[in-house]
Design a protein around this motif. Structure first.
Motif, PDB file in Angstrom:
ATOM      1  N   ALA A 129     -37.865 -39.367 -16.659  1.00  0.00           N
ATOM      2  CA  ALA A 129     -37.103 -38.147 -16.900  1.00  0.00           C
ATOM      3  C   ALA A 129     -37.373 -37.115 -15.813  1.00  0.00           C
ATOM      4  CB  ALA A 129     -37.470 -37.572 -18.262  1.00  0.00           C
ATOM      5  N   LEU A 130     -36.427 -36.192 -15.632  1.00  0.00           N
ATOM      6  CA  LEU A 130     -36.601 -35.106 -14.655  1.00  0.00           C
ATOM      7  C   LEU A 130     -37.763 -34.167 -15.013  1.00  0.00           C
ATOM      8  CD1 LEU A 130     -35.679 -33.171 -12.328  1.00  0.00           C
ATOM      9  CD2 LEU A 130     -33.821 -32.424 -13.815  1.00  0.00           C
ATOM     10  N   PRO A 131     -37.872 -33.692 -16.252  1.00  0.00           N
ATOM     11  CA  PRO A 131     -38.995 -32.775 -16.552  1.00  0.00           C
ATOM     12  C   PRO A 131     -40.326 -33.524 -16.538  1.00  0.00           C
ATOM     13  CG  PRO A 131     -37.232 -32.615 -18.208  1.00  0.00           C
ATOM     14  CD  PRO A 131     -36.973 -33.862 -17.400  1.00  0.00           C
ATOM     15  N   PRO A 132     -41.355 -32.923 -15.958  1.00  0.00           N
ATOM     16  CA  PRO A 132     -42.659 -33.598 -15.886  1.00  0.00           C
ATOM     17  C   PRO A 132     -43.200 -33.938 -17.275  1.00  0.00           C
ATOM     18  CG  PRO A 132     -42.602 -31.731 -14.402  1.00  0.00           C
ATOM     19  CD  PRO A 132     -41.358 -31.644 -15.229  1.00  0.00           C
ATOM     20  N   ALA A 133     -43.571 -35.200 -17.469  1.00  0.00           N
ATOM     21  CA  ALA A 133     -43.972 -35.686 -18.793  1.00  0.00           C
ATOM     22  C   ALA A 133     -45.179 -34.943 -19.340  1.00  0.00           C
ATOM     23  CB  ALA A 133     -44.249 -37.189 -18.717  1.00  0.00           C
ATOM     24  N   LYS A 134     -46.112 -34.580 -18.476  1.00  0.00           N
ATOM     25  CA  LYS A 134     -47.329 -33.906 -18.949  1.00  0.00           C
ATOM     26  C   LYS A 134     -47.242 -32.384 -18.816  1.00  0.00           C
ATOM     27  CE  LYS A 134     -50.533 -37.781 -18.673  1.00  0.00           C
ATOM     28  NZ  LYS A 134     -51.726 -38.322 -17.975  1.00  0.00           N
ATOM     29  N   GLN A 135     -46.058 -31.894 -18.494  1.00  0.00           N
ATOM     30  CA  GLN A 135     -45.767 -30.452 -18.523  1.00  0.00           C
ATOM     31  C   GLN A 135     -46.750 -29.586 -17.743  1.00  0.00           C
ATOM     32  OE1 GLN A 135     -45.363 -29.884 -22.877  1.00  0.00           O
ATOM     33  NE2 GLN A 135     -43.163 -29.843 -22.527  1.00  0.00           N
ATOM     34  N   TYR A 136     -47.126 -30.067 -16.553  1.00  0.00           N
ATOM     35  CA  TYR A 136     -47.930 -29.181 -15.711  1.00  0.00           C
ATOM     36  C   TYR A 136     -47.491 -29.244 -14.250  1.00  0.00           C
ATOM     37  CZ  TYR A 136     -51.178 -33.010 -14.195  1.00  0.00           C
ATOM     38  OH  TYR A 136     -51.752 -34.145 -13.670  1.00  0.00           O
ATOM     39  N   ALA A 137     -47.908 -28.234 -13.522  1.00  0.00           N
ATOM     40  CA  ALA A 137     -47.633 -28.164 -12.087  1.00  0.00           C
ATOM     41  C   ALA A 137     -48.952 -28.021 -11.350  1.00  0.00           C
ATOM     42  CB  ALA A 137     -46.729 -26.981 -11.767  1.00  0.00           C
ATOM     43  N   VAL A 138     -49.096 -28.770 -10.278  1.00  0.00           N
ATOM     44  CA  VAL A 138     -50.248 -28.641  -9.381  1.00  0.00           C
ATOM     45  C   VAL A 138     -49.788 -27.884  -8.136  1.00  0.00           C
ATOM     46  CG1 VAL A 138     -51.845 -29.911  -7.885  1.00  0.00           C
ATOM     47  CG2 VAL A 138     -51.366 -30.727 -10.207  1.00  0.00           C
TER      48      VAL A 138
ATOM     49  N   ILE B 145     -44.566 -15.206 -14.629  1.00  0.00           N
ATOM     50  CA  ILE B 145     -45.247 -16.329 -15.294  1.00  0.00           C
ATOM     51  C   ILE B 145     -45.379 -15.979 -16.783  1.00  0.00           C
ATOM     52  CG2 ILE B 145     -47.370 -17.704 -15.379  1.00  0.00           C
ATOM     53  CD1 ILE B 145     -45.809 -17.991 -12.720  1.00  0.00           C
ATOM     54  N   ALA B 146     -44.896 -16.858 -17.639  1.00  0.00           N
ATOM     55  CA  ALA B 146     -44.911 -16.573 -19.078  1.00  0.00           C
ATOM     56  C   ALA B 146     -46.341 -16.443 -19.596  1.00  0.00           C
ATOM     57  CB  ALA B 146     -44.174 -17.681 -19.828  1.00  0.00           C
TER      58      ALA B 146
ATOM     59  N   ALA C  40     -46.235 -34.656 -13.299  1.00  0.00           N
ATOM     60  CA  ALA C  40     -46.443 -33.251 -12.917  1.00  0.00           C
ATOM     61  C   ALA C  40     -45.644 -32.884 -11.669  1.00  0.00           C
ATOM     62  CB  ALA C  40     -47.930 -33.009 -12.627  1.00  0.00           C
ATOM     63  N   HIS C  41     -45.210 -31.630 -11.601  1.00  0.00           N
ATOM     64  CA  HIS C  41     -44.716 -31.108 -10.334  1.00  0.00           C
ATOM     65  C   HIS C  41     -45.883 -30.964  -9.371  1.00  0.00           C
ATOM     66  CE1 HIS C  41     -41.001 -29.211 -12.391  1.00  0.00           C
ATOM     67  NE2 HIS C  41     -40.646 -30.276 -11.713  1.00  0.00           N
ATOM     68  N   VAL C  42     -45.643 -31.280  -8.111  1.00  0.00           N
ATOM     69  CA  VAL C  42     -46.666 -31.080  -7.093  1.00  0.00           C
ATOM     70  C   VAL C  42     -46.086 -30.192  -5.994  1.00  0.00           C
ATOM     71  CG1 VAL C  42     -48.258 -32.140  -5.455  1.00  0.00           C
ATOM     72  CG2 VAL C  42     -47.708 -33.317  -7.601  1.00  0.00           C
ATOM     73  N   ILE C  43     -46.610 -28.982  -5.930  1.00  0.00           N
ATOM     74  CA  ILE C  43     -46.167 -27.987  -4.949  1.00  0.00           C
ATOM     75  C   ILE C  43     -47.217 -27.937  -3.846  1.00  0.00           C
ATOM     76  CG2 ILE C  43     -45.708 -25.523  -4.601  1.00  0.00           C
ATOM     77  CD1 ILE C  43     -45.149 -25.545  -7.775  1.00  0.00           C
ATOM     78  N   ARG C  44     -46.791 -28.072  -2.601  1.00  0.00           N
ATOM     79  CA  ARG C  44     -47.753 -28.055  -1.494  1.00  0.00           C
ATOM     80  C   ARG C  44     -47.279 -27.125  -0.385  1.00  0.00           C
ATOM     81  NH1 ARG C  44     -49.803 -34.089  -0.121  1.00  0.00           N
ATOM     82  NH2 ARG C  44     -51.299 -32.834   1.059  1.00  0.00           N
ATOM     83  N   ASN C  45     -48.161 -26.239   0.023  1.00  0.00           N
ATOM     84  CA  ASN C  45     -47.850 -25.351   1.144  1.00  0.00           C
ATOM     85  C   ASN C  45     -49.141 -25.065   1.912  1.00  0.00           C
ATOM     86  OD1 ASN C  45     -49.234 -23.009   0.027  1.00  0.00           O
ATOM     87  ND2 ASN C  45     -47.492 -22.715  -1.347  1.00  0.00           N
ATOM     88  N   ALA C  46     -49.030 -24.332   2.999  1.00  0.00           N
ATOM     89  CA  ALA C  46     -50.208 -24.039   3.816  1.00  0.00           C
ATOM     90  C   ALA C  46     -51.145 -23.128   3.036  1.00  0.00           C
ATOM     91  CB  ALA C  46     -49.779 -23.380   5.125  1.00  0.00           C
TER      92      ALA C  46
ATOM     93  N   ASP D 215     -46.615 -17.877  -2.138  1.00  0.00           N
ATOM     94  CA  ASP D 215     -45.599 -18.728  -1.528  1.00  0.00           C
ATOM     95  C   ASP D 215     -44.987 -19.679  -2.556  1.00  0.00           C
ATOM     96  OD1 ASP D 215     -44.028 -19.846   0.413  1.00  0.00           O
ATOM     97  OD2 ASP D 215     -45.627 -20.856   1.487  1.00  0.00           O
ATOM     98  N   ALA D 216     -45.755 -20.001  -3.589  1.00  0.00           N
ATOM     99  CA  ALA D 216     -45.305 -20.986  -4.586  1.00  0.00           C
ATOM    100  C   ALA D 216     -44.558 -20.377  -5.762  1.00  0.00           C
ATOM    101  CB  ALA D 216     -46.516 -21.771  -5.111  1.00  0.00           C
ATOM    102  N   LEU D 217     -44.417 -19.065  -5.807  1.00  0.00           N
ATOM    103  CA  LEU D 217     -43.922 -18.438  -7.039  1.00  0.00           C
ATOM    104  C   LEU D 217     -42.537 -18.928  -7.464  1.00  0.00           C
ATOM    105  CD1 LEU D 217     -44.655 -16.416  -9.281  1.00  0.00           C
ATOM    106  CD2 LEU D 217     -43.458 -14.653  -7.961  1.00  0.00           C
ATOM    107  N   ARG D 218     -41.604 -19.018  -6.501  1.00  0.00           N
ATOM    108  CA  ARG D 218     -40.258 -19.521  -6.840  1.00  0.00           C
ATOM    109  C   ARG D 218     -40.354 -20.891  -7.527  1.00  0.00           C
ATOM    110  NH1 ARG D 218     -36.273 -23.112  -4.373  1.00  0.00           N
ATOM    111  NH2 ARG D 218     -37.931 -23.753  -2.963  1.00  0.00           N
ATOM    112  N   ASN D 219     -41.169 -21.754  -6.955  1.00  0.00           N
ATOM    113  CA  ASN D 219     -41.311 -23.105  -7.487  1.00  0.00           C
ATOM    114  C   ASN D 219     -41.900 -23.101  -8.893  1.00  0.00           C
ATOM    115  OD1 ASN D 219     -40.525 -24.108  -4.852  1.00  0.00           O
ATOM    116  ND2 ASN D 219     -42.553 -23.443  -4.199  1.00  0.00           N
ATOM    117  N   LEU D 220     -42.867 -22.251  -9.111  1.00  0.00           N
ATOM    118  CA  LEU D 220     -43.517 -22.185 -10.418  1.00  0.00           C
ATOM    119  C   LEU D 220     -42.562 -21.654 -11.488  1.00  0.00           C
ATOM    120  CD1 LEU D 220     -47.040 -20.944  -9.280  1.00  0.00           C
ATOM    121  CD2 LEU D 220     -46.491 -23.178 -10.299  1.00  0.00           C
ATOM    122  N   VAL D 221     -41.752 -20.677 -11.130  1.00  0.00           N
ATOM    123  CA  VAL D 221     -40.791 -20.139 -12.105  1.00  0.00           C
ATOM    124  C   VAL D 221     -39.753 -21.210 -12.458  1.00  0.00           C
ATOM    125  CG1 VAL D 221     -39.015 -18.390 -12.513  1.00  0.00           C
ATOM    126  CG2 VAL D 221     -41.152 -17.748 -11.400  1.00  0.00           C
TER     127      VAL D 221
END
Lengths: 172, 172
Positions: free
Chosen positions: B26-35, B150-151, B56-62, B68-74
């Motif tokens: 499925a598209l939504p991460p099964a374990k409902q977390y973001a790294v 962030i909720a 899980a979503h995996v967000i990677r930046n410098a 820098d990750a806020l858009r992705n987290l929202v």
């Protein structure tokens, strides 16, 4: 008290660290390239794209946006010597499924006007969705090719990863 | 004519796709977390942090910057249902090794005033380096905890990954 996901991190990492032999890799990516791909949970870049530890920067954000990735790419090139960008978007991307206004309304509903203000301050309220996958790959490659923050001579290519099949295909 | 890194992508992906069995996640991460972690070439999040495909979503930046990750987290939370953030910075991070002004001067030297203008337009010319690793993990966790995008109720933890040993340790 650890959450289940935190406990999984601790437990999995113990096993990983106990077999770890790559503690002497250099900071600059050995193969001098950066991959930009999506944060989507269904993508494992190391496995799917053949990235060995130490070989490449891996930048991941929602939609594999190169606009969002620009800071990272400049650091990768100017400070850490990479000379190539491989951009990989994917089928079934969440960024194909909504428009900016819908996301803003969702934030308003769930987080209130304070939330709307926070996304405006944080990232200009721009979620960066898109509607045509292959076209957006081409557009992003062209955007990078024209951007003066990217050195001339940096090789840039665009690809699509199919989450249904595990296959990548070349777009540009 | 493919570059060696493009050819490696094609060749490695052929093998990956030929063994691929996870086409129905499925598209939504099964374990409902973001790294959120760094783009550093020496980090393999799936292996080192125990993230199975689809979990899980995996967000990677410098620098694993949460700003820098806020858009992705929202997007991760509001559109795809994640409820937890695991932030993992790392030892030996390139972002510990320079100051903003140095990076700007490097861009000026290598790309000229056009380059300086492009980084200003692209990301406000802010490379987001930092000087104290553990302190920056704490600061970023606190920044997220206070951010109205962030909720409330989202679990946030901060960690350091040691590139020398493969180990993670809890910071906050």
């Amino acid at each position: 008290m650890a959450t289940p996901n935190q406990q999984n991190l601790v437990d999995s990492n113990k096993v990983y660290a106990s077999n770890f032999t790559k503690g002497d890799l250099a900071l600059p990516p050995a193969k001098q390239y950066a991959v930009v791909t999506c944060m989507d949970a269904r993508i494992d870049p190391a496995a799917a794209f053949g990235i060995d530890l130490g070989d490449a920067h891996v930048i991941r954000n929602a939609g594999a946006s190169v606009q969002d990735a620009l800071r990272n790419l400049v650091i990768s090139q100017q400070l850490l010597g990479t000379k190539e960008i491989i951009l990989i978007k994917h089928t079934g991307c969440g960024m194909l499924a909504f428009e900016n206004q819908q996301a803003t309304e969702l934030v308003r509903k769930n987080l209130g006007e304070e939330g709307v203000k926070a996304i405006a301050e944080g990232f200009g309220g721009q979620f960066l969705p898109f509607s045509d996958l292959d076209e957006k790959v081409r557009e992003d490659v062209e955007w990078l090719e024209k951007n003066k923050a990217i050195a001339e001579g940096v090789k840039i290519s665009g690809w699509v990863y199919e989450v249904e099949t595990g296959k990548v295909r070349s777009v540009k």
